[in-house]
Design a protein around this motif. Structure first.
Motif, PDB file in Angstrom:
ATOM      1  N   TRP A 100       0.828  -1.208   0.000  1.00  0.00           N
ATOM      2  CA  TRP A 100       0.000   0.000   0.000  1.00  0.00           C
ATOM      3  C   TRP A 100       0.864   1.261   0.000  1.00  0.00           C
ATOM      4  N   ASN A 101       0.234   2.354  -0.370  1.00  0.00           N
ATOM      5  CA  ASN A 101       0.904   3.655  -0.427  1.00  0.00           C
ATOM      6  C   ASN A 101       0.776   4.325   0.935  1.00  0.00           C
ATOM      7  N   LYS A 102       1.919   4.621   1.556  1.00  0.00           N
ATOM      8  CA  LYS A 102       1.862   5.162   2.915  1.00  0.00           C
ATOM      9  C   LYS A 102       1.398   6.611   2.948  1.00  0.00           C
ATOM     10  N   ARG A 103       1.417   7.303   1.799  1.00  0.00           N
ATOM     11  CA  ARG A 103       0.943   8.687   1.759  1.00  0.00           C
ATOM     12  C   ARG A 103      -0.568   8.758   1.620  1.00  0.00           C
ATOM     13  N   THR A 104      -1.149   7.865   0.816  1.00  0.00           N
ATOM     14  CA  THR A 104      -2.598   7.883   0.594  1.00  0.00           C
ATOM     15  C   THR A 104      -3.338   6.856   1.457  1.00  0.00           C
ATOM     16  N   GLY A 105      -2.623   5.829   1.905  1.00  0.00           N
ATOM     17  CA  GLY A 105      -3.268   4.773   2.689  1.00  0.00           C
ATOM     18  C   GLY A 105      -4.022   3.766   1.840  1.00  0.00           C
ATOM     19  N   GLN A 106      -3.921   3.894   0.521  1.00  0.00           N
ATOM     20  CA  GLN A 106      -4.650   3.008  -0.378  1.00  0.00           C
ATOM     21  C   GLN A 106      -3.781   1.820  -0.805  1.00  0.00           C
ATOM     22  N   ALA A 107      -4.406   0.654  -0.886  1.00  0.00           N
ATOM     23  CA  ALA A 107      -3.692  -0.525  -1.372  1.00  0.00           C
ATOM     24  C   ALA A 107      -3.341  -0.337  -2.839  1.00  0.00           C
ATOM     25  N   LEU A 108      -2.151  -0.786  -3.226  1.00  0.00           N
ATOM     26  CA  LEU A 108      -1.699  -0.655  -4.610  1.00  0.00           C
ATOM     27  C   LEU A 108      -2.217  -1.787  -5.487  1.00  0.00           C
ATOM     28  N   HIS A 109      -2.757  -2.815  -4.873  1.00  0.00           N
ATOM     29  CA  HIS A 109      -3.312  -3.969  -5.592  1.00  0.00           C
ATOM     30  C   HIS A 109      -4.086  -4.773  -4.570  1.00  0.00           C
ATOM     31  N   ASN A 110      -4.965  -5.638  -5.029  1.00  0.00           N
ATOM     32  CA  ASN A 110      -5.628  -6.543  -4.099  1.00  0.00           C
ATOM     33  C   ASN A 110      -4.596  -7.377  -3.343  1.00  0.00           C
ATOM     34  N   SER A 163       2.041   0.741 -10.656  1.00  0.00           N
ATOM     35  CA  SER A 163       1.934   1.624  -9.492  1.00  0.00           C
ATOM     36  C   SER A 163       2.829   1.164  -8.341  1.00  0.00           C
ATOM     37  N   VAL A 164       3.107  -0.122  -8.293  1.00  0.00           N
ATOM     38  CA  VAL A 164       3.986  -0.638  -7.237  1.00  0.00           C
ATOM     39  C   VAL A 164       5.419  -0.157  -7.466  1.00  0.00           C
ATOM     40  N   GLY A 165       5.898  -0.320  -8.700  1.00  0.00           N
ATOM     41  CA  GLY A 165       7.254   0.146  -9.008  1.00  0.00           C
ATOM     42  C   GLY A 165       7.414   1.637  -8.781  1.00  0.00           C
ATOM     43  N   LYS A 166       6.379   2.403  -9.158  1.00  0.00           N
ATOM     44  CA  LYS A 166       6.433   3.852  -8.970  1.00  0.00           C
ATOM     45  C   LYS A 166       6.466   4.220  -7.490  1.00  0.00           C
ATOM     46  N   ALA A 167       5.648   3.553  -6.674  1.00  0.00           N
ATOM     47  CA  ALA A 167       5.619   3.849  -5.236  1.00  0.00           C
ATOM     48  C   ALA A 167       6.946   3.493  -4.576  1.00  0.00           C
ATOM     49  N   ILE A 168       7.580   2.415  -5.037  1.00  0.00           N
ATOM     50  CA  ILE A 168       8.885   2.047  -4.476  1.00  0.00           C
ATOM     51  C   ILE A 168       9.937   3.081  -4.855  1.00  0.00           C
ATOM     52  N   GLU A 169       9.910   3.542  -6.089  1.00  0.00           N
ATOM     53  CA  GLU A 169      10.861   4.581  -6.527  1.00  0.00           C
ATOM     54  C   GLU A 169      10.702   5.853  -5.710  1.00  0.00           C
ATOM     55  N   GLU A 170       9.455   6.182  -5.342  1.00  0.00           N
ATOM     56  CA  GLU A 170       9.179   7.401  -4.595  1.00  0.00           C
ATOM     57  C   GLU A 170       9.253   7.188  -3.080  1.00  0.00           C
ATOM     58  N   ASP A 171       9.663   5.988  -2.672  1.00  0.00           N
ATOM     59  CA  ASP A 171       9.768   5.647  -1.254  1.00  0.00           C
ATOM     60  C   ASP A 171       8.427   5.819  -0.535  1.00  0.00           C
ATOM     61  N   GLN A 172       7.347   5.411  -1.213  1.00  0.00           N
ATOM     62  CA  GLN A 172       6.011   5.528  -0.636  1.00  0.00           C
ATOM     63  C   GLN A 172       5.341   4.170  -0.444  1.00  0.00           C
ATOM     64  N   CYS A 173       6.051   3.094  -0.730  1.00  0.00           N
ATOM     65  CA  CYS A 173       5.440   1.760  -0.694  1.00  0.00           C
ATOM     66  C   CYS A 173       5.734   1.070   0.637  1.00  0.00           C
ATOM     67  N   LEU A 174       4.713   0.460   1.203  1.00  0.00           N
ATOM     68  CA  LEU A 174       4.857  -0.372   2.392  1.00  0.00           C
ATOM     69  C   LEU A 174       4.339  -1.769   2.093  1.00  0.00           C
ATOM     70  N   PHE A 175       5.033  -2.756   2.637  1.00  0.00           N
ATOM     71  CA  PHE A 175       4.594  -4.152   2.510  1.00  0.00           C
ATOM     72  C   PHE A 175       4.170  -4.673   3.875  1.00  0.00           C
ATOM     73  N   GLY A 176       3.205  -5.572   3.840  1.00  0.00           N
ATOM     74  CA  GLY A 176       2.838  -6.256   5.076  1.00  0.00           C
ATOM     75  C   GLY A 176       1.958  -7.453   4.793  1.00  0.00           C
ATOM     76  N   THR A 177       1.941  -8.380   5.728  1.00  0.00           N
ATOM     77  CA  THR A 177       0.904  -9.405   5.718  1.00  0.00           C
ATOM     78  C   THR A 177      -0.322  -8.793   6.400  1.00  0.00           C
ATOM     79  N   LEU A 178      -1.389  -9.553   6.550  1.00  0.00           N
ATOM     80  CA  LEU A 178      -2.648  -8.956   7.006  1.00  0.00           C
ATOM     81  C   LEU A 178      -2.551  -8.366   8.409  1.00  0.00           C
ATOM     82  N   ASP A 179      -1.665  -8.901   9.234  1.00  0.00           N
ATOM     83  CA  ASP A 179      -1.489  -8.322  10.568  1.00  0.00           C
ATOM     84  C   ASP A 179      -0.948  -6.903  10.471  1.00  0.00           C
TER      85      ASP A 179
END
Length: 596
Positions: A100-110, A163-179
Motif C-alpha cells: 500500500w501507499n503510505k501517503r494515501t493509505g490506499q492498497a496498490l493492488h488486491n 503503481s507498485v514500481g512507482k511507489a517504491i521509486e518514490e519511497d512511498q510503498c509499504l509491505f505487510g501481511t494482514l497483521d
C-alpha cells in the motif's frame, strides 16, 4: 491472575482474527477463556484465473471495523462492562501479501492470498538458476522455495503492477501481511500508523533469517526486493501501538500471531513433541520442537512457534503445509456438483466405515445378507485414489509442477466413492507429514513423541471426517472443544504482554473438554492403502511422463495380486550373495589347507 479491579469475568481481551474465509472479532475473558461476545463477516474471495486468489484490503479493514463495533455493542447488551477490555490481539492467515501507499493509505493492488500460484513462472526461473534445488535458501529462511510465501508475491507485483514500481521509486510503498495492514490502520494509518509485524508472520515471507529473527539482506538480494518496504519485526507479546479511533480507542495492541502458530498455542500444545493439525480449506500440521531449531531434511518447514516477549526465548516448530484439504471437498461440491454432505444416514458414511473390509461397521445399517442387495456397490470401499494437487503439492514434496489425479475409475464409480477418496487424500497427506516429523527427529526421546494428534479447524467439526483421519494415520486424535484456537492463542499472547495471563495459568485454567477418536483399522490395512496412495502420488509428480506408464501399471497390478512380490524378486539376488560368500569361504579354506 485477575484481581478485583475488573468485573465478574476478569480482564477482557479482544482478538481481531482474519482467516482465509472470514473476519472475526472475539472478546475473551482472561479468567477462563470464555468467548463473551463476537461478530464475524464472510470475506469475498476474488478469483481472476485458475490458481489465483485475491482479497480486497479495503474490504478487510471495513469488515474488521464493523466486527469490532458489533462485538462491542453485544458486550454492552450482555451488561458486561466494555471498560474491562484491556488489550487487543491479532491472528491472521500468514503469507497473504498487501502493498500500500503510505501517503494515501490506499492498497496498490488486491491482497494476494497465501495459496495463490500466479508467481509460478518466477519460481520456475529461480529454480532453474539454482539447479532445481528447492532447499537452496532453507539454511537461512527455514523455508523451501515456493510461491506460497510472500517474497515471490511481492516480486510478481513489482514486475506486473506499474503503481507498485512507482511507489517504491518514490519511497512511498509499504509491505505487510494482514497483521501489518490491520496494525497500521488501527494505529492511525496515514497520520501515525505503526508499520510492524511479528516473528511468525515475518517468517512466512521467506525474507527473515530464522536464526536471528530479523530481515536478511542476502535473502532480499536473492529475490531482488528493497528492504525499505518491510515492517519492523517484533515478538508475539508486546505493545505494538494503540488504537486511535472507534469503540476501542486507547486500547493497546499487545499480541500478534500468525494463524497456525496461534492455534498451536491456543490448543495449549506448549511442550516439545506435541502435534497440532488445523484443517480448513488447507491443512497445517505443526510439531512443537521447543527451543530446538530442527533443520528438516524431509520436506518440512522449520518455523516459529512463538516468542512471548521481546526478551523471551524463541520456540520453534516443524511444519507441514498442505494446500488442498477442505478446498477439495468444496471443489467436488461447487465444481462437480457432487453432494458431499455427510450424516448418519448417508451411504457415504457407510463407505467411510469400511476400512477393515466388508465386515466392518457397515452392519449398523445393513445386515451382511443385505450388503450387496440393498446397500449396493457404493457401500464397499472403492478402489479410487484421488490426489488433489490442483496447483502443485506442498509438504513434503514442494513440487509446483504436480497436478491432480484420480485413479481407479470404473463404470460403477459413484459420487460417494469420489467423496470418500477426497477424505482419504486429506488423511494420507497428514500421515506423510507425521512420518516426516519422525524422520527429522530420530534422536528424540520416544516418550515425548506420543502418537496423539490435536485436531482443530472448520472441518474438524465433522466427527466422521476426524474418525476417518484417525483410521488412516493410525493415531489417536484429540479434538478440544475450543472456540477458535487461533483466537485463543492470540489472546494468550496479548494477556502475557499485559501480565494478566501466564502459560502455567493458561494450561491449567483454559483446558477444555476433549473428544477422543481412536483408530479402528489394522496396520496391514493402512499399509496396503498407503502403498496405493504412494503410487498415485508418483504418477501425480510425473503426470506428463508417458514412457514408463505401461510398465508402472503392470508392476502395480502384480503387487496388488501378490503382496510378497518384492520379497520373491529379492530371492535371486539373495541366493547370489549367499553363494558368492560361500565360495569365498571355500576358496580361503582351500588356500590355507592345500592338498599334498
Amino acid at each position: 491472575m485477575n484481581e478485583g479491579r475488573y468485573g465478574r469475568f476478569g480482564a477482557l481481551i479482544g482478538v481481531a482474527y482474519v482467516s482465509s474465509t472470514h473476519c472475526r472479532f472475539l472478546i475473551y475473558s482472561t479468567k477462563n477463556a470464555e468467548v463473551l461476545a463476537y461478530h464475524e463477516l464472510k470475506l469475498r474471495q476474488i478469483v481472476h484465473n485458475a490458481g489465483w486468489l485475491e482479497y480486497d484490503p479495503a474490504e478487510i479493514w471495513k469488515h474488521m471495523q464493523e466486527c469490532i463495533e458489533t462485538a462491542y455493542k453485544n458486550l454492552v447488551i450482555l451488561e458486561i462492562s466494555p471498560h474491562d477490555i484491556i488489550a487487543v490481539g491479532i491472528a491472521n492467515q500468514r503469507g497473504t501479501t498487501v502493498l500500500w501507499n503510505k501517503r494515501t493509505g490506499q492498497a496498490l493492488h488486491n491482497a494476494i492470498g497465501w495459496s495463490d500460484c500466479r508467481s509460478t513462472a518466477l519460481l520456475k526461473s529461480l529454480l532453474h538458476n539454482v539447479k532445481r534445488n528447492v532447499n537452496y535458501l532453507r539454511y537461512r529462511s527455514g523455508l523451501p522455495l515456493s510461491s506460497c510465501f510472500s517474497a515471490l508475491k511481492i516480486k510478481w507485483l513489482l514486475e506486473n503492477v506499474p503503481s507498485v514500481g512507482k511507489a517504491i521509486e518514490e519511497d512511498q510503498c509499504l509491505f505487510g501481511t494482514l497483521d501489518s495492514w490491520l496494525i497500521w490502520n488501527l494505529t492511525g494509518g496515514v497520520d501515525v500508523g505503526v508499520h510492524s509485524t511479528d516473528v511468525t508472520n515475518a517468517h512466512y515471507t521467506s525474507l527473515m533469517n530464522v536464526a536471528t529473527q530479523q530481515w536478511d539482506i542476502k535473502l532480499c538480494k536473492f529475490f531482488k526486493l528493497p528492504m525499505g518496504i518491510l515492517p519492523r519485526i517484533r515478538s508475539n507479546s508486546e505493545i505494538f501501538g494503540y488504537i486511535v479511533q472507534g469503540a476501542l480507542m486507547g486500547v493497546p495492541i499487545a499480541g500478534v500471531m500468525g494463524e497456525h502458530p496461534a492455534a498451536l498455542l491456543g490448543q495449549l500444545c506448549v511442550k516439545a513433541g506435541q502435534n497440532v493439525c488445523t484443517l480448513d480449506d488447507s491443512c497445517f500440521v505443526l510439531l512443537n520442537t521447543a527451543q530446538q531449531r530442527v533443520e528438516s531434511e524431509n520436506g518440512l518447514i522449520t518455523g516459529i512457534a512463538h516468542k512471548l516477549g521481546p526478551t523471551a526465548d524463541t520456540h520453534f516448530t516443524l511444519e507441514g503445509a498442505i494446500s488442498n484439504a477442505g478446498s477439495t471437498v468444496n471443489w467436488l461440491r461447487q465444481g462437480l456438483r457432487i453432494n458431499t454432505e455427510i450424516n448418519s444416514n448417508d451411504n457415504v458414511v457407510e463407505s467411510l466405515n469400511t476400512f477393515l473390509g466388508e465386515s466392518s461397521m457397515i452392519s449398523s445399517s445393513c445386515s451382511s445378507s443385505m450388503l450387496n442387495a440393498e446397500c449396493g456397490l457404493a457401500a464397499k470401499r472403492s478402489e479410487i485414489t484421488f490426489v488433489p494437487a490442483f496447483h502443485g503439492l506442498y509438504a513434503p514434496y514442494w513440487r509446483y509442477d504436480a497436478r491432480g489425479i484420480i485413479l481407479g475409475l470404473t463404470s460403477q464409480t459413484t459420487a460417494e466413492n469420489i467423496t470418500q477418496a477426497a477424505y482419504e487424500a486429506t488423511g494420507f497427506q497428514i500421515y506423510e507429514v507425521l512420518q516426516a516429523f519422525k524422520r527429522d527427529t530420530p534422536n528424540w526421546d520416544p516418550s515425548c513423541m506420543q502418537s496423539v494428534l490435536t485436531f482443530g479447524g472448520e472441518y474438524a467439526e465433522d466427527s466422521h471426517l476426524v474418525q476417518f483421519v484417525a483410521d488412516i494415520i493410525g493415531w489417536m486424535l484429540e479434538r478440544p472443544q475450543t472456540t477458535s484456537p487461533a483466537g485463543l492463542g492470540a489472546m494468550i499472547a496479548a494477556g502475557i504482554a499485559m501480565r494478566v495471563v501466564s502459560l502455567p495459568y493458561a494450561t491449567r485454567m483454559y483446558a477444555p473438554p476433549t473428544d477422543v477418536f481412536s483408530p479402528t483399522t489394522t496396520q496391514n490395512r493402512r499399509e496396503l492403502l498407503y502403498r496405493r496412495w504412494d503410487y498415485a502420488v508418483k504418477k501425480c509428480l510425473n503426470w506428463n511422463n508417458y514412457e514408463t506408464y505401461e510398465a508402472d501399471v503392470e508392476l502395480f497390478a502384480q503387487r496388488e495380486r501378490d503382496p510378497n512380490l518384492p520379497i520373491r524378486r529379492s530371492i535371486p539376488g539373495s541366493i547370489f550373495l549367499t553363494t558368492s560368500f560361500a565360495l569365498l569361504l571355500l576358496a580361503s579354506f582351500l588356500k590355507n589347507n592345500r592338498l599334498a
